[in-house]
Design an enzyme around this catalytic site. Sequence first.
Site, PDB file in Angstrom:
ATOM      1  N   GLU A 392      -4.941  23.971  24.548  1.00 28.93           N
ATOM      2  CA  GLU A 392      -3.484  24.054  24.602  1.00 28.93           C
ATOM      3  C   GLU A 392      -2.935  25.226  23.785  1.00 28.93           C
ATOM      4  OE1 GLU A 392      -1.952  20.164  23.758  1.00 28.93           O
ATOM      5  OE2 GLU A 392      -2.839  19.321  25.569  1.00 28.93           O
ATOM      6  N   GLU A 488      -8.588  15.621  28.819  1.00 26.82           N
ATOM      7  CA  GLU A 488      -7.957  14.627  27.942  1.00 26.82           C
ATOM      8  C   GLU A 488      -7.089  13.721  28.784  1.00 26.82           C
ATOM      9  OE1 GLU A 488      -5.548  15.733  24.644  1.00 26.82           O
ATOM     10  OE2 GLU A 488      -7.105  16.909  23.649  1.00 26.82           O
TER      11      GLU A 488
END
Length: 555
Positions: A392, A488
């Site tokens: 991210e 995730e």
Amino acid sequence: MRGAILATAAAFAGTAVADMHMRRHAHEGLHHRALHASSAVPEEECGCTTEVITYWGEPTTIPLSVPTSTVTSETTETVHSTSYSTVTVTATSSAAPVETPSETPSPTPEVTLPTAGVTSYSETGTYTIPATTITVTDTTTVCGATTTELPSGTHTYGGVTTIVETATTITCPYATVKPTGSTVTSVIETTTYVCPSAGTYTIAPTTTFVPTSTVVVYPTPETVTPGTYTNPGTTITVTRTEDVYVCPYTNGNVPTSVPALPTTSAASTTTAVPSSSTTTSSATSVPTGASGNKMGMTFTPYNNDGSCMAKNDVLEQVGLIKGKGFSHVRVYGTDCHTLEYVGAACSTHGLKMILGVNVEGSTGFDGARSQFKDITNWGQWDLVSLIVVGNEVVTSNIASAAQLASFVSEGASAFSAAGYTGQVTTAEPIDVWLSNGATLCPVVDILGANLHPFFNPEFTAAEAGTLVSNQIKDLKQVCTGKDVINLETGWPNAGSANGKAIPGQSQQTTAIKSLVEKVGDVSVFFSYADDGWKSKFATSDKYNVEQHWGCIDQF
């Protein structure tokens, strides 16, 4: 184009890939994933135990003689098997003939047993495998070879299957592989397996995750009886690189398949072998291996206070991940002995690793670059199925998509130069991929996304799996020809509501069940345990959920 992509997920409830609520919650410092001290982990109850008796001896070499005749328009190459054997073939090619070495090759040892030749072809073309005849005088159990094509996902294959009508103990040979440096040798080992009740049991299967459609080759035990065996020879055309071909022996006495196992009678639990060559392992409560719908679990070796976890604690907790039926462990960086401790635990328990290169906002790519060296110096590539460069980074405003793409390429080159042949990607939420696919797709081998349904306020826990499934369908349109892995996913067990997305223990149970059913085979669940230490780092935890994603007890 973008509207068409968004429409796919929106079919469920209008906003499957909606707005900025889709953005993940990670910020600088939140790459750590540690054990919450208060999270009680129930112990597994194992119904079966396995004692593995290992016989060490010289592996069987299976070369094939080079044909004595020479054809002017053909070149002769020795193609080395990537799995089990060395095969000499004659390749017909339009390329210029290869200059013949001046040295005289050493004599080829005599073939002793008719095991199948397995060859992986790195180049397309036409290959001729010469005929060979072998005479066998003694009954012997050898390693045969079987190929199967697996679609992307987690699969369990191979092993020896038996049916018992009552509680019993059986002893049987099974085939496995032993890596030695760059060579993988197939060997026959013997296992004593305790079956606690009547039923069907698969002994020593293999569980693996493949990100894309892959042809795998695995050894199988075969009994060779006295007789004459002929490899008739053949000419094959290879149309794609890394094609695998198994050239069997036929005619005469064809090798029998896996030896039959006793179904009711008990067998001795031990076999007389030197004590130095005996190892023991325990079986999980599921004899057939890991479930196919639980691919991975995230884990980092941090205690509740942020200190590094002891090696024995890592070994125990990674063992619990294996016991819950997972095949992969995802880690986020290299600090706190992650590679050494988690790597050793995964090796012990038979798990694969998804490695990570963490990029901090305060130090950027310059601070993260040393992790390339950490990973290449460690270099246990047989444990690694994927390396994720950056988690991210774009979402956290650490760098632009173009800057991240350059860093991913740099990492991939470093890993490749050190001998890594697996896949490399980066992890971002769906909105980043939809906006920056043209920049990121060329530098990744597989699209890596973090897909958290909780951050879409229009979906309940029961709808979590359907939402993420739709998102994966959308993402498959972003990087043409490349698969998607969900790096995730999960649901918080405490915190504040986000519209219809309500955190809580019961809601987490519902969401995890939905995710396992819909996307479990391509997903890494987040996370192993609650992350209590995150209170030191979470500066913008809008829903008070950052510490509450622990879910191992849901499996």
